[in-house]
Structures are given as C-alpha cells and as structure tokens.
Design an enzyme around this catalytic site. Structure first.
Site, PDB file in Angstrom:
ATOM      1  N   ASP A 208       1.047  -0.911  -0.171  1.00  0.00           N
ATOM      2  CA  ASP A 208      -0.030   0.106  -0.058  1.00  0.00           C
ATOM      3  C   ASP A 208       0.760   1.134  -0.063  1.00  0.00           C
ATOM      4  O   ASP A 208       2.215   1.033   0.024  1.00  0.00           O
ATOM      5  CB  ASP A 208      -0.840   0.045   1.212  1.00  0.00           C
ATOM      6  N   HIS A 278      -2.747   2.963  -4.743  1.00  0.00           N
ATOM      7  CA  HIS A 278      -2.261   2.627  -3.565  1.00  0.00           C
ATOM      8  C   HIS A 278      -0.972   2.132  -3.735  1.00  0.00           C
ATOM      9  O   HIS A 278      -0.435   0.905  -3.168  1.00  0.00           O
ATOM     10  CB  HIS A 278      -3.082   1.487  -2.807  1.00  0.00           C
ATOM     11  N   GLU A 342      -9.921   2.537  -5.116  1.00  0.00           N
ATOM     12  CA  GLU A 342      -9.551   3.892  -4.817  1.00  0.00           C
ATOM     13  C   GLU A 342      -8.407   4.575  -5.690  1.00  0.00           C
ATOM     14  O   GLU A 342      -7.241   4.866  -5.019  1.00  0.00           O
ATOM     15  CB  GLU A 342      -9.239   3.964  -3.364  1.00  0.00           C
TER      16      GLU A 342
HETATM   17  C1  ACM Z   1     -10.999  -0.577   0.620  1.00  0.00           C
HETATM   18  O1  ACM Z   1     -11.545  -0.679   1.828  1.00  0.00           O
HETATM   19  N1  ACM Z   1     -10.530   0.444   0.345  1.00  0.00           N
HETATM   20  C2  ACM Z   1     -11.102  -1.954  -0.157  1.00  0.00           C
END
Ligand code: ACM
Ligand code: ZN
Length: 565
Positions: A208, A278, A342
């Site tokens: 991440d 991410h 995201e």
């Molecule tokens: C998430 O909670 N961004 C998958």
C-alpha cells in the site's frame, strides 16, 4: 384434547425444553454445527484414549490428528497416542478416537459420532478432518488449549452425533500489513485463531501507500526504499508525523513459511498487490513508474493518494509481470488479489503518456464512464490475462466493475451493500465484505462506549451488528445469490498500533463472523453465541489473545495509547 394427552404433551414440551437447555449448556462450539443430536450412551472418557487413523488419510489430515493427540496429552496429563492402521470403525478398540476417510461425505464436511466407547470421525478431505478436530477440542474444557495438565476437569464428551458442513465455500479474513507491520509469528497466531473458527482463506494485503512488504528479487529497492516510511501520522493529523522511521517486509522464504503453516491449518493464503492505486511504496522506489516521475515518498499519513502507477509508460506492465512472476512462485493460490480500489484519475487525465495510450487504444468516454475509467479496465484486463497465462484467476475490489470487467474475474464487494447487489446482479462471482458489517477496524461500541476504546478509524460495528449480517437479506434476487462465493471481514490497520490492539479488534467479532460464514441461513442465535463466548474468552486467555470484553460489561484495552472520540 383429553387430559392425558394434554399432560403428556406438556411433559413432552417440558422435556424438549430441558433437552434444549441441556444442549445450550453443553455445546459451546463456534461456529455452531449444522446438526447436533444427543444419543443414548454414557460419556466418552478422553484421558489416555488412543487416536486411530485410517491409513488412507493424507498428510494434512494426519497432522491434524497428531496435533489433537498433542493437545489431549498435554492438557489431560495422560498420553493419547496416534495409531496408524485402521480401516474400519468396527475394528476399533474401546474408548478410542477413530478417523476414517469416507468419500461420499461432502467437501469440508464431517460427521462425529460419540458414544461411551468411541468417537468416530468421518470426512472426505483434510478440511473435514481439521474441522472435526476443532469441534472435538471445543467439546472439551477450554483448558484443552493449554500447555499444562489440569486435573479435576470433566475430560469427557457426551454421546452425540454431529453432522457439519459449511454454508459458504469462501470464508475469509483479511489483514493489512502495510499500514502497520505484523511479524511472521504474529501472522501465524492470527492464522491459529482463524483455524479455531473454521475459516479457510487468509487475504494478505501486502502492499500500500504506507509500505511495500514483499521481497521481489528483481526489484531490490521495493524493500530497501518502499518498505520504509519516515514516520507515522498521529491520529488524523496528516500534516505531520512522529518522526520515527517505520518499516518491515517479508522475505520470500518467510512468506513461503506462512503459506505452508496456513496449509497445515486448512487455510489458503491469497496475496494482494494493490494496483494501480495505493502504490506510493513502489513509486518511492521506482519513480519512473509514475505519471510525473516524482519525487515520491512512502506515505506517512492515511487516505487515498492521487499518485498512482502510470499505464502510459510501458514499463509499468513489465514491472507488474515481473512482480507476479515472483509472487506466483511463493503463493500457489488459485486466486491472486490485484486490488483496484480507490485509484484517482487526476494524474492520468494530465499525463501525455496516459492520454496517448487512451488514444492508441481507441478508448472514448461515454455517458457512463470516463476514458480514464476505461483505461483502468484495460490495466485490469492485461493483468488478468497475464495471470490467466500462469493458471491464476484475479480478485479485485468492486471498483473493477466500473466500465467493463472481463469475464472470469471475481469481485470483492466492499462499498456498503450496493456493490454486493451490483456485482452479484451482474453475474460475477462475489465475495461479500460490506463495510457495514465486515470492517473490523470500526469501533465496537456506540459513541458513549468508545471513550474507553482505543482510537479507531470511525464507524460503529459491535459484535451484535456483525452477527446481524444475513447475505440473503442483502442479496434478495435468487439468481444473484448463486454468485455469492462467501463472506470475509477486513482488518485495516491505520490506527492499530500493537499486536494486542490487533487481536482486540479481531476478537470476539471473528467468532460472530464465522457463524455467518458457516451456519445455515436462519440458524443463527445470538443468545447461544453469547453463552458460548464465556468459554471462548477463556480460550483466548489460554492461547494468549487479547479480546474486547464489552459484551461481558468490561470494555476497553488497557494500555491503549490513544482513546476513542
Ligand atoms: C477498501 O476498503 N479500500 C477496499
Ligand atoms: Zn501516466
């Protein structure tokens, strides 16, 4: 109805009530088995019993029985040896366990028949045998999990027939090791408690913005640079951090060790490389993989970064393919999780390389999606095809549904209930992990109670609410229900600072989750779960787990660094 009939009906009712009260008292198994029937016969006395194994059992099943032998010998103080070489229950000597391979029994299922003389398990695969062992352990005093013999306890099992089979084939628990890092030993302990509750999948969120945690030999800077951050923000003060260098990663050998350990517990490890968003861990190490070229830093704060991988630069695909080449050598799982959540499109909109790629692919925006959203579809499909060439399937967070998702992908639906409905309705195999019920980083009590809880990301997810999740209430359409692979809870660790805190967020909510994953629809019973939890809190203590005791009227985590709002 005449008087005699009325009286006998009342007696019957009363005895049914007493039998069920007796059942409640005796059986504290979580997840509660599919069927439990008390039969005639005395108690089966466990101390000193032998454990007979059908020679047809595979090595994982045998290991499960050896571990049971170890537990029984340790806790009762009398050796319970394993004997290999029995092919039929009738040949079993008296007062012994027998483990028999029985092919017609469904996958992951088992039967356990106990009478005063023997306890016979039948299953057709290693999962069935592993789960039977967990059930046997939970039929005994909690001290069976301990390291020293305890005299004076009831080391016996009543005469009983248990038939048990899971509701869902996918029963997962996730762990984020990027925001905070968990050692191999801590991860194994996490797997241990998952196994107690008959979960079969560990979703390991390995990368991440706040740290890349996987050794990739071809790209050493991923761990030299991408695994370290300059500090960690305090609570939500994102503009500063504590200045304490933070990091960690797993070597390939360590990850293989975790995979092998999980296998012995019947758990498949699914690794996640979250892409194309991410990705600050990667960009800090290899800035040429971003749209702007950087410089980038491993993030010291939480949130969603606008800096993501640049598909317009062809080397992104080479990089990802190289990473998956090494990853697939470590993780033999059928599925590889490729993230997909995201991913802001701000950089792609301005990047000449991304725009050139959009043009050359003939991608055009329409009334439903932007060209950049379709570009993410292209990234997903290329990675999906590459992994398919290696015999693997992809799982992605539900954002991969935006635009057009290729057939064969599995969706992990997390955004409230809507995404679960959409994904199953579109015909994609779907793992349900809606925030509303399955985000274990949420607080476990209401606004008043949380002043005693450690600081958390927000939300409100007490165990009662977790337990209230019924997949068929969310997915009401019959055809869509067929696309539910299973249920998972997620444990993101932005605000989780220590292993004790991690366990506190997990337990006892994991117990509630396991009944959603395992028990047939309509068979859940919160009072039964609550009554069983008294014993399970004892098990946590004996195994050295920290748990949230709010349900016993005692909230809070002693020593928590920051308290909730
Ligand atoms: C998430 O909670 N961004 C998958
Ligand atoms: Zn770009």
């Amino acid at each position: 109805m005449n008087f005699i009939k009325t009286v006998s009906a009342a007696v019957l009712l009363l005895s049914a009530f007493t039998a069920s009260a007796k059942t409640e008292k005796k059986i504290e198994i979580i997840p509660y088995p599919t069927s439990v029937e008390y039969i005639k016969g005395g108690d089966f006395k466990v101390p000193g019993s032998q454990l007979y194994i059908d020679p047809a059992l595979d090595s994982v099943s045998r290991l499960a029985v050896y571990r049971l032998s170890d537990r029984l010998s340790c806790s009762t103080g009398k050796i319970s040896p394993v004997v290999v070489g029995l092919s039929s229950a009738s040949a079993a000597p008296k007062k012994d366990f027998v483990f028999l391979l029985d092919k017609p029994i469904a996958p992951e299922s088992y039967t356990l028949t106990v009478n005063g003389k023997s306890a016979v398990v039948r299953a057709s695969d290693s999962h069935g045998f592993l789960y039977s062992v967990q059930t046997i352990l939970q039929l005994l005093p909690a001290e069976v999990y301990g390291k020293t013999p305890v005299k004076g306890l009831k080391w016996s099992i009543p005469s009983i027939v248990i038939k048990d089979t899971p509701r869902f084939g996918y029963r997962g628990m996730h762990l984020d090791c990027s925001r905070h890092f968990w050692t191999v030993e801590e991860t194994k302990k996490y797997l241990d408690i998952m196994a107690v509750y008959k979960l079969n999948t560990f979703h390991w969120h390995l990368t991440d913005d706040q740290g890349w945690r996987v050794e990739i030999k071809k790209y050493p800077r991923l761990t030299e640079v991408g695994a370290l951050r300059a500090g960690t923000c305090i609570k939500r003060n994102f503009s500063s951090h504590d200045g304490i260098l933070y990091g960690g990663y797993y070597t390939q050998e360590q990850m293989k060790e975790v995979v092998a350990y999980a296998k012995g517990l019947g758990i498949t490890v699914i690794p996640e490389i979250d892409l194309p968003g991410h990705m600050l861990g990667v960009l800090a190490a290899y800035p040429e993989l971003g749209c702007t070229g950087g410089p980038y830093e491993v993030w010291t704060r939480w949130g969603v970064s606008k800096d993501v991988l640049c598909p317009g630069k062809g080397q992104m695909f080479t990089f990802l393919e190289d990473v998956f080449d090494e990853l697939c050598e470590i993780f033999p799982s059928e599925y590889i999780h490729i993230g997909g959540d995201e991913c802001p499109k701000d950089r792609w909109e301005k990047c000449p390389d991304c725009q050139a790629l959009i043009k050359s692919l003939g991608i055009v925006a329409d009334s439903t999606h932007t060209a950049e959203q379709y570009l993410q579809n292209y990234v997903t499909k290329r990675v999906q095809d590459y992994l398919a060439g290696k015999g693997r399937k992809i799982i992605g967070w539900d954002e991969i549904l935006e635009g057009k998702l290729g057939e064969g992908a599995t969706v992990m639906a997390w955004r409230y209930g809507d995404a679960c409905v959409k994904s199953t309705g579109m015909g994609f195999p779907t793992i349900l992990t809606p925030t509303t019920y399955c985000y274990f980083d949420f607080y476990q009590s209401d606004k008043e109670g949380r002043v005693q809880e450690p600081y958390a990301i927000g939300g409100e997810l007490p165990i009662e609410k977790v337990y209230g999740f019924e997949p068929n209430e969310l997915i009401t359409d019959e055809a869509s229900r067929k696309n539910i692979l299973g249920v998972q809870a997620n444990l993101w660790t932005e605000y989780i600072l220590t292993p004790e805190h991690l366990e506190y967020m997990l337990l006892p909510r994991l117990a509630a989750l396991s009944e959603i994953q395992w028990c047939p629809e309509g068979s859940k019973d919160f009072e039964r779960l609550k009554a069983s939890l008294d014993k399970h809190f004892k098990i946590y203590d004996i195994l050295g787990f920290t748990a949230n005791h709010r349900i016993q009227g005692n909230p809070g985590l002693p020593g928590a660094k920051y308290l909730g709002e």
